[in-house]
Write a protein that holds these residues in place. Structure first.
Motif: not given
Length: 706
Positions: A649-651, A654-672
């Motif tokens: 959901e966070a990714m 981010i794709q729709m250019h509506k992501g925040t810093d929290k969304d970036i951290r959430t997406a990074q955690q899921g990818l890791q």
């Protein structure tokens, strides 16, 4: 102030101290109820009073305290405890001197320090109990729905405008025998294969309403006549996520987590995985097991396979036996047992029984236990002389001796009624002696000492003479011996000269540890057989004798080695070429293979780098890596939505250019979480800088010079 008044104050302060400590102990018990707190406090107070007994405080203790705390009393407070008539002149003068001081005496603050500490402890425990009670009351007063019980739901759900409410009914499968439940949240956690019914309430402006599962499957909801209530039903058989589509607008991702039905669990407690029934033992085997399943056990049975015969004439017979338990209640756990009568089942000496337990749960899922083996040794086969000529030379004689002991014992039992008791006991004792001699002969192969010379005075005299000579030799070396200077500091040499060394029974033979272990077990069985024969019980000695014979037979079979014949004839070596080290025409085999490595998680790594760039403020980031990583997250979320759904959901934001810093951290955690250590790749071995030692050896051997 009199000493009696000070004692009374001391006793009262002790009593109040014990009361406050009892209140501190009873305060946490108040969380369980009034009666537990009352009973606990009273018991604590009674125990303290019984142990300390403050009312028995002697006045001498008060006097000692006053003398230590008040120097102006001049260590004379004890004079007030004596009657005035018993005072001599100096004591009378001293009492008159310190009496005004005692009247104006005031107790210090340290006198009440234990009471203040008890009061602080009681106050702390009371406040702690009140805070704990208030916190639990606040937590339990919060509304809890079935969806809110899921640990992964950490944020409130977002509902599309136009949906006034939702009612989702979860009906578990019939075999679970669980009632249906209803929730208002869109996140679903339900048993596998549950029937889910969505009932959404909307306003009149909704023209189309559907559910999208895993970005691939659509389920259209059917409206009522007023187009305000929409319903749909579906059996969920796979975890994933879904969205609500209202007039073409998609909602956020909702979790769809299924709880799988586990296989039945089988724990066999009896018998052992491999059981051998020795001669004379009961042929009944008691099978005990614990069967459990998360939703209930439907049926269970024992599958048996009987193997009889040997060589190419082996025959197998299969059969199934039910347990005596009644599984109609379909409970989640059963204690089952079954007694297998091997004789009634037709097993003969030399046969083997293989069995396992099969359990079926209420969903008709079947699970099997490990295979257990029960063997009946063939005692007649132990007397066979087949194959003994290929064994070690000492074994045939000893095998014949053990067999002869068994035959003589059986003959003695048959003649028991025809011979007298004294003769029966004498022959049994003689067999015990034969068994002892056989055990000693086998003990030699384990390095054990002989028992034939125990108690012989000549042996003792010789041993004493040897010890005397040995000691004399030690003294000679210590007093007048000459030690080589080269051996100075050599610990091994010193120990060799000044210590006694005897044979080690464990290292006296060249047998491997397994043969030693089996020989020790054989000696143990022989000793047990000898014990029963010495006690005039040849019937009880036969099982141990048979087991010893079986162990010896197994040992004889282990000594046989099979070497397969080969039809390859190698070229004979020339005598002049042997040991010359010629290796010029020998080239090692090399196999080269080129494999193109493909990093399956390259998109994930590129997406992590792109997210770091976005966090740093870089706007010129390629969206291809983010789109590929989103597809990977979609696949993972369809399998385990509880872990990867927030990242997906966070990714998307981010794709729709509506992501925040929290969304970036959430997406990074899921990818890791998707990343794992890369596999090791084949690499070329580095060339050695200098020739190795074998190469030096063969080179020098070939050239003939060092």
């Amino acid at each position: 102030m009199k000493i009696a008044d000070i004692r009374a104050r001391w006793v009262r302060s002790q009593l109040w101290r014990y009361v406050l400590l009892s209140m501190a102990l009873a305060a946490p018990l108040a969380l369980l109820g009034v009666m537990p707190a009352l009973i606990g406090g009273v018991l604590a107070l009674v125990a303290q009073l019984w142990w300390h007994q403050p009312w028995r405080l002697p006045e001498e203790e008060v006097v000692r305290y006053l003398n230590q705390a008040f120097p102006e009393l001049e260590e004379s407070a004890a004079l007030f405890l004596k009657p005035a008539a018993d005072h001599h002149l100096l004591e009378t003068l001293q009492v008159g001197k310190i009496a005004p001081v005692l009247e104006k005496l005031s107790l210090p603050r340290t006198f009440y320090k234990p009471l203040r500490q008890a009061a602080m402890t009681a106050l702390f425990m009371i406040l702690f109990t009140l805070g704990w009670y208030a916190l639990n009351t606040r937590i339990t007063s919060l509304p809890v729905s079935p969806a809110n019980t899921n640990a992964q739901t950490n944020h409130p759900e977002k509902v599309l405008p136009g949906i006034n409410g939702a009612q989702i009914t979860l009906q578990p499968p019939a075999y679970m025998r669980r009632p249906a439940r209803t929730q208002s949240a869109f996140n679903i956690t339900a048993p596998d294969s549950s029937l889910v019914k969505w009932e959404l309430h909307t306003n009149n402006q909704v023209q189309e309403l559907a559910l999208v599962f895993n970005d691939s499957t659509w389920l259209t909801l059917q409206p009522d006549a007023a187009h305000t209530t929409w319903t749909a039903t579906r059996t969920i058989r796979k975890s994933g996520f879904y969205q609500v589509s209202l007039n073409g607008h998609l909602s956020e991702l909702y979790q769809l987590q299924l709880i799988p039905d586990q296989l039945p669990v089988i724990r066999i407690t009896s018998p052992q995985p491999y059981t051998t029934i020795e001669f004379g033992q009961s042929t009944k085997v008691n099978v005990q097991a614990t069967l459990s399943d998360d939703y209930g056990v439907r049926n269970a049975l024992i599958a048996l396979t009987i193997a009889s015969g040997s060589g190419e004439a082996v025959r197998f017979k299969d059969q199934e036996l039910p347990f005596e338990n009644n599984f109609s209640a379909q409970l989640t756990q059963y204690q089952v047992s079954k007694t297998l009568n091997l004789s009634a089942m037709g097993l003969k000496p030399g046969d083997e029984l293989y069995f396992h337990i099969r359990v079926t749960d209420t969903r008709r899922q079947e699970n099997r236990s490990d295979v257990y083996i029960v063997t009946l040794p063939d005692t007649a086969q132990l007397f066979s002389m087949e194959g003994l000529v290929t064994g070690v030379a000492f074994k045939p004689e000893y095998f014949r001796s053990q067999r002869q002991i068994i035959l003589d014992a059986e003959q003695l039992l048959r003649e028991k009624d025809s011979i007298g008791k004294e003769k029966f006991n004498s022959r049994s004792n003689d067999l015990g002696t034969d068994q002892k001699l056989l055990r000693l002969r086998y003990g030699k192969f384990l390095g054990e000492e002989s028992e034939s010379n125990i108690g012989d005075p000549r042996v003792a005299a010789e041993a004493g003479h040897d010890d005397h000579d040995h000691d004399h030799d030690h003294h000679g070396k210590e007093e007048g011996g000459v030690v080589d200077p080269k051996d100075f500091g050599n610990a091994a040499k010193v120990l060799d000269e000044f210590t006694d060394k005897h044979d080690n029974a464990e290292d006296a033979t060249f047998f491997d540890p397994e043969i030693k272990k089996q020989l020790k077990a054989t000696l143990t069985e022989m000793w047990k057989s000898e014990l029963q024969l010495r006690l005039y019980k040849p019937q009880e000695a036969l099982p141990f004798a048979y087991k010893a014979l079986r162990l010896l037979k197994d040992l004889q079979q282990q000594s046989r080695v099979y070497v397969a014949k080969t039809g390859v004839k190698t070229t004979p070596l020339k005598p002049e070429k042997r040991l010359t080290g010629e290796q010029d025409k020998i080239s090692p085999r090399q196999q080269k293979e080129t494999i193109a490595y493909q990093d399956q998680l390259l998109a994930v790594r590129q997406a992590l780098a792109a997210l770091d760039a976005i966090k740093a403020g870089d706007t010129n980031v390629s969206t291809v890596a983010l789109r590929d990583a989103q597809q990977v997250l979609t696949t993972q979320a369809a399998t385990t939505p509880a872990l990867y759904l927030p990242a997906l959901e966070a990714m998307r934001r981010i794709q729709m250019h509506k992501g925040t810093d929290k969304d970036i951290r959430t997406a990074q955690q899921g990818l890791q979480k998707i990343l794992k250590a890369p596999p090791l790749q084949p690499q070329s071995a580095p060339a050695s800088v200098s020739p190795s030692l074998p190469q030096h050896y063969f080179h020098n051997l070939k050239t003939g010079r060092p």
